[in-house]
Design a protein around this motif. Structure first.
Motif: not given
Length: 268
Positions: A127-135, A137-139
């Protein structure tokens, strides 16, 4: 031989020999072009040969000095600038994993490391990598950088920022957009993920229904917390240089006790 004839022969022979008339053509050209090179040219050729033999004979340039300085030790600031996405993923993952371990050991009173739910910890890492990290950073980086002149504003001094009307309007717009994303995307996703971890069901439909129900029940309290914490925090996060935007945001999570894992144990 008569003396006048001998004298004429001597003069002609001396002139011919002096001008090189009896020297072969190849030697004549070599002699005519064998002019010593200037001293500067000789020195450059010697330096070039020494550099070819061993680079240590060459003078170091500014780039060489910078490379040698970087090779001496690790610089986190330089790493964050060169690899901002990897830096953000690493911070988000480690922060979320550490928060879950603290929650299990301190809040849930787990007696020993052998009884820690490592599978759950891995889920929080994801969850930390995909949402807090990846998502995020995306927006907050990629999309906001296209919508607003981020670099121009964040690289200015505080005094210049306060006088930059268009930059302040862009800062307010980024803050409003982020609060909207936190309300409409982050919180529902968080509660659904929370239901998947704690509901005991393997049915994603149950996770979704349970998560959205808790999201609606806690909506008023969550919104107050979001505005109280993230309104001032976003102003800071969106004012620092771009490569520090999300690291500062992650640190804000910890300072204000608004980490996702802490909320899990307050409202379940």
């Amino acid at each position: 031989m008569h003396w006048p004839a001998f004298a004429s022969f001597f003069v002609v022979s001396t002139f011919v020999v002096g001008t090189g008339a009896f020297v072969p053509p190849s030697q004549r050209r070599l002699r005519s072009t064998s002019i010593p090179p200037p001293q500067a040219q000789i020195r450059d050729e010697v330096d070039l040969d020494l550099c070819t033999i061993n680079e240590s004979f060459c003078e170091a340039t500014e780039d060489d000095l910078a490379d040698s300085t970087q090779s001496i030790g690790f610089s986190y600031a330089q790493f964050a600038k060169d690899y901002p996405f990897a830096n953000n993923i690493g911070i988000a993952t480690l922060k979320t994993a550490a928060a879950d371990l603290v929650a299990q050991i301190v809040v849930a009173q787990t007696p020993s490391l052998d009884t820690i739910d490592w599978q759950r910890s891995l889920l929080f890492c994801a969850f930390g990598a995909i949402y807090l990290g990846g998502f995020q950073y995306l927006y907050q980086v990629n999309i906001f950088k296209k919508l607003f002149d981020v670099d121009s504003f964040t690289n200015k001094s505080l005094e210049e920022k306060l006088q930059d009307g268009s930059g302040l309007r862009a800062l307010a717009a980024q803050t409003a957009l982020d609060l909207t994303v936190l309300t409409a995307i982050y919180l529902p996703t968080f509660y659904i993920f929370k239901a998947g971890v704690f509901s005991g069901s393997v049915d994603p439909g149950v996770w979704t229904a349970t998560g959205l129900e808790n999201y609606q029940q806690n909506f008023a309290k969550d919104e107050v917390d979001l505005l109280r914490v993230w309104f001032p925090a976003d102003i800071v996060c969106f004012s620092v240089p771009l490569y520090l935007r999300l690291p500062v945001r992650h640190m804000t999570h910890r300072v204000f006790r608004m980490d996702s894992i802490s909320v899990l144990y307050k409202r379940w």
